[in-house]
Structure formats: structure tokens, C-alpha cells
Design a protein around this motif. Structure first.
Motif, PDB file in Angstrom:
ATOM      1  N   UNK A 151       6.907  27.224  29.500  1.00  0.00           N
ATOM      2  CA  UNK A 151       6.521  27.572  28.133  1.00  0.00           C
ATOM      3  C   UNK A 151       6.751  26.427  27.141  1.00  0.00           C
ATOM      4  N   UNK A 152       7.249  25.293  27.607  1.00  0.00           N
ATOM      5  CA  UNK A 152       7.570  24.205  26.694  1.00  0.00           C
ATOM      6  C   UNK A 152       6.379  23.646  25.944  1.00  0.00           C
ATOM      7  N   UNK A 153       5.204  23.760  26.524  1.00  0.00           N
ATOM      8  CA  UNK A 153       4.009  23.208  25.875  1.00  0.00           C
ATOM      9  C   UNK A 153       3.618  23.988  24.628  1.00  0.00           C
ATOM     10  N   UNK A 154       4.222  25.139  24.402  1.00  0.00           N
ATOM     11  CA  UNK A 154       3.857  25.964  23.259  1.00  0.00           C
ATOM     12  C   UNK A 154       4.425  25.419  21.947  1.00  0.00           C
ATOM     13  N   UNK A 155       5.370  24.484  22.027  1.00  0.00           N
ATOM     14  CA  UNK A 155       5.981  23.914  20.829  1.00  0.00           C
ATOM     15  C   UNK A 155       5.919  22.391  20.893  1.00  0.00           C
ATOM     16  N   UNK A 156       6.150  21.742  19.762  1.00  0.00           N
ATOM     17  CA  UNK A 156       6.087  20.278  19.712  1.00  0.00           C
ATOM     18  C   UNK A 156       7.057  19.660  20.705  1.00  0.00           C
ATOM     19  N   UNK A 157       8.280  20.195  20.763  1.00  0.00           N
ATOM     20  CA  UNK A 157       9.280  19.705  21.703  1.00  0.00           C
ATOM     21  C   UNK A 157       9.514  20.790  22.760  1.00  0.00           C
ATOM     22  N   UNK A 158       9.207  20.514  24.020  1.00  0.00           N
ATOM     23  CA  UNK A 158       9.394  21.524  25.070  1.00  0.00           C
ATOM     24  C   UNK A 158      10.817  22.065  25.117  1.00  0.00           C
ATOM     25  N   UNK A 159      11.799  21.193  24.862  1.00  0.00           N
ATOM     26  CA  UNK A 159      13.196  21.609  24.808  1.00  0.00           C
ATOM     27  C   UNK A 159      13.977  20.527  24.083  1.00  0.00           C
ATOM     28  N   UNK A 160      15.201  20.870  23.686  1.00  0.00           N
ATOM     29  CA  UNK A 160      16.111  19.894  23.100  1.00  0.00           C
ATOM     30  C   UNK A 160      17.435  19.961  23.847  1.00  0.00           C
ATOM     31  N   UNK A 161      17.911  18.814  24.316  1.00  0.00           N
ATOM     32  CA  UNK A 161      19.217  18.716  24.965  1.00  0.00           C
ATOM     33  C   UNK A 161      20.148  18.022  23.987  1.00  0.00           C
ATOM     34  N   UNK A 162      21.018  18.786  23.341  1.00  0.00           N
ATOM     35  CA  UNK A 162      21.895  18.265  22.301  1.00  0.00           C
ATOM     36  C   UNK A 162      23.326  18.160  22.816  1.00  0.00           C
ATOM     37  N   UNK A 163      24.096  17.287  22.189  1.00  0.00           N
ATOM     38  CA  UNK A 163      25.481  17.122  22.629  1.00  0.00           C
ATOM     39  C   UNK A 163      26.370  16.775  21.449  1.00  0.00           C
TER      40      UNK A 163
END
Length: 426
Positions: A132-144
């Protein structure tokens, strides 16, 4: 398999011959999953948070079970969300051991991370991002927070670098690049698509040299290439669309090693606004603590040394202060999600927030009976689910429940045995 006049062809050899390395997404059930997500009138989201030094069990786990549990000190901090969250006890990642080494497996459940030759597996956020990542500008965010590592791993078990700079993350999310920068990024994406064109053409050529069974596999491979091309095309379209403008002032970075809570707070703020603007629907946050003394009144030692408390009251009290401060930040995150309205309710109603750790007891380095809770996401909450007397109920069952809530047709993830018992959709 019997020998024939056809030569044996290695998929790896084919990819090397083209001078590229290609990691394909999982293909089975992809189309139904994407269709289900796109058809949803109320997009579902996921924020998964791990703190790496464990959580003091005596201050986390409640007394009693079901809806009438007595909240622990940490859960009292979240009392405003008692009706909107579920607390688990008795859960673990089967075969995940190794003390601190287990932190890399919180979202993957890959077994035996402390053993030589360990290779991680895909994390639940990336499993969802492939679909489903293609539905938004960023497919996901990996934050730390406090590290450049993350909780997110690709299909091949490669860690995605964590974004630990609030200012850089803000620019990535909301600051439009110059015309030249956008054109350069589009050129990179188009180059990636041209490579995939070559890969697909090579797969078609090989089809005439192999038998029926291998031809079917190549057809599946070619379908995967086409799906990747579509995702790259979608990324190109996003690059050419203006980014969302927000009223939030650009955040600053923190040079102070003790700014644990300050860093956590700003990352939570950015995660919330990324969800609110639908910039992404999948976020992981790794809150990493080490030997640095956090800026918390009454604390004079770093988190890691305090976890080896030996039940000394003064160390336990300092560790409790640190963890309570973190739960206050979690409460603020839940409040900020709840204050934002979306179709059908609040942003919290459509965001599953998982909070926990892969270290059940920091003092003994135990990896069972993990302190974990989930808030929001439209589940039936207000309960404590006690699921395993030996702390051996598979936590990946929770991931299956969340994947289904995201609209994916998933009935298995890692070492799951089904969905999370007792956790139901509203």
C-alpha cells in the motif's frame, strides 16, 4: 528434475549479467491487497515504536485481566486513553533471544539474532509498504531517536537507515525542492525504470530457453518487474506534485546527548503531522537509549547503566522517572492524533499505535513477556489481554491483526499462528 538439452539458468546469474541487483516484492495476494487498500474510504495507518532498553515490568503490567484491570503506574499516565488501548502480557517473539540483540527483531520476529550468520527478515511496516506504500508520497518512514539505526528491514533483511534529524525530515516531508532538484530526482527514477525494462526484456528472452514450469516462474518474475515499474512511475508522479504546506515551524536538531525526551517529542510531532497530511501511512520509530544522562529532574545516570539496577531502590527510582517521561510523550502523541479529525472520527481512530520493546527485562536481559500495548486503530479496546503464562504467546499475531486492519489480505506474518486472540475490530 531430469536433464534435458535446455541449459540451467540461475536467476542470480541473470541479474548479475545485467549489472543490477533487484529485490522483488512478494507477489502472492498483492493485487487483492492493493485493491482492498485503495477501496477503503477511511485509510488506516500504523505507527510502531520501540524503546530499546526494556520497560520495568513492575511499573508496566497491570493487575487483573479483561476490562476491570487495575492500571499500573505507567498505564496511569495513559489513563485518558484507557478506553482506546489494549495492554498485553505473556507475549514474545518465539525463538528471538540474545538480550539486546533482539531489538533488531521487534518488527520482524526473525529468530536467534545473537547467533553468527544471523540474517534479518522483512519488518511488518515494510511488508505493508510493499502493498500500500504507493498510495502516499512516502511509502513509509523509518525514524529514529538517538541513533541512525531503525526498526525497518527490507524483504532481503537489509536495515533501512533511520532518519534521526528532525530538520532534515521536515525538509523531506514539506519543503519543495528547486526545479533542478526535482528534475534530477525524476531522472534517477526514470533511469531505474529503464533498468527494469532491460530486466523484463531479458526475462522474456529466457522464456524461449526453458521448460513450462520455469517459464511460469519467469512470467511471475516479469509481473514483479512490471509492478516495480508502476511503483517507480508513481514515485515520479509524486515528485512532480507540490508538497503539502504546513504551519509547523521547521524544527531544530539537538546536539545535547541528554536530549532524549526533547528528540522523542519532536519526532512524535513530525510523525503525527506526516500522518495528518497523508504524506505516509506507515511509520516506525526507534527510541534508542544509551549511557548518556537524559535531561530529566532527579536523574544523574544514563538509561543503560540504570537497567542493571540489581533492585537497588535509588536506581529503580531514576529508571522509573525516565520511563514515565517517555510514557508522557506517548500520551501526548496519542492526544495529538485524537485531536485531529478525519473522515469517520479522529486520526487516532484510524491509526494503530504499537508501543513496546523486545527486551522483557533489562536487568536480566530476558526476551520473554514483552511489555507491549496498542492504542487506536479502530479496535475494541479497554482491556488487558493476558495471553501466555510463560510469556510465549506470539507477538506477530498482533502484526497480522494490524495488517488486516490496514486492508491487507494477510493471515500469516513471521512466526504468527493467527490473529491476536481477543483483539477485535469495532
Amino acid at each position: 528434475m531430469t536433464k534435458s538439452s535446455q541449459s540451467t539458468i540461475s536467476r542470480r546469474t541473470m541479474l548479475r549479467g545485467l549489472g543490477v541487483g533487484l529485490a522483488l516484492p512478494m507477489l502472492d495476494a498483492m493485487t487483492p491487497a492493493v485493491a482492498a487498500a485503495e477501496a477503503s474510504t477511511q485509510p488506516q495507518r500504523l505507527i510502531a515504536i520501540q524503546t530499546n532498553q526494556g520497560i520495568l515490568p513492575k511499573y508496566f503490567f497491570p493487575e487483573g485481566e479483561g476490562h476491570d484491570y487495575k492500571a499500573s503506574p505507567y498505564l496511569q499516565v495513559l489513563d485518558n486513553f484507557r478506553e482506546r488501548m489494549t495492554v498485553f502480557s505473556g507475549v514474545s517473539h518465539p525463538e528471538v533471544d540474545g538480550g539486546h540483540e533482539a531489538e533488531q527483531c521487534f518488527l520482524t520476529a526473525a529468530p536467534h539474532p545473537g547467533m553468527g550468520g544471523f540474517r534479518n527478515s522483512i519488518s511488518v511496516d515494510q511488508f505493508a509498504a510493499e502493498r500500500i506504500g504507493h498510495l502516499t508520497r512516502f511509502p513509509s518512514l523509518a525514524l529514529s531517536v538517538g541513533t541512525k539505526r531503525s526498526l525497518s528491514y527490507t524483504q532481503s533483511g537489509v536495515q533501512i537507515p533511520g532518519e534521526n534529524s528532525p530538520s532534515r525530515l521536515f525538509r523531506k516531508l514539506f519543503v519543495q525542492g528547486s526545479k533542478q532538484e526535482v528534475e534530477a530526482q525524476v531522472a534517477k527514477l526514470r533511469h531505474g525504470r529503464s533498468i527494469l525494462d532491460s530486466v523484463g526484456e531479458r526475462a522474456r528472452q529466457l522464456g524461449s530457453r526453458v521448460g513450462g514450469s520455469d517459464r511460469a516462474k519467469l512470467d511471475q518474475f516479469y509481473t514483479g518487474v512490471r509492478d516495480l515499474e508502476k511503483r517507480l512511475h508513481k514515485s515520479e508522479q509524486w515528485e512532480q506534485q507540490p508538497k503539502t504546506k504546513v504551519e509547523m515551524a521547521p524544527p531544530r536538531d539537538f546536539d545535547d546527548p541528554g536530549a532524549l525526551i526533547e528528540r522523542t517529542r519532536v519526532m512524535y510531532d513530525l510523525a503525527r503531522i506526516a500522518m495528518e497530511t497523508d504524506s505516509t501511512r506507515l511509520i516506525s520509530i526507534f527510541v534508542y537509549q544509551n549511557d548518556a544522562k537524559p535531561n530529566i529532574p532527579g536523574v544523574d545516570t544514563g538509561t543503560h547503566p540504570l537497567t542493571h539496577h540489581g533492585n537497588q531502590p535509588e536506581k529503580l527510582e531514576q529508571l522509573r522517572r525516565i520511563e514515565e517521561a517517555q510514557f508522557r510523550e506517548l500520551s501526548s502523541l496519542l492526544s495529538s492524533l485524537d485531536e485531529r479529525s478525519v473522515s469517520g472520527g479522529s486520526l487516532l481512530d484510524t491509526t494503530s499505535v504499537i508501543y513496546g520493546t523486545a527486551l522483557g527485562n533489562g536487568n536480566s536481559h530476558a526476551n520473554n513477556n514483552l511489555p507491549v500495548l496498542i492504542a487506536g486503530g479502530g479496535f475494541r479496546h479497554a482491556q488487558h489481554l493476558s495471553l501466555g503464562g510463560n510469556g510465549d504467546y506470539p507477538l506477530p499475531n498482533l502484526f497480522v491483526s494490524v495488517l488486516q486492519r490496514l486492508g491487507l489480505e494477510a493471515d500469516k506474518f513471521a512466526t504468527s499462528t493467527g490473529t491476536m486472540r481477543g483483539l477485535e475490530f469495532i
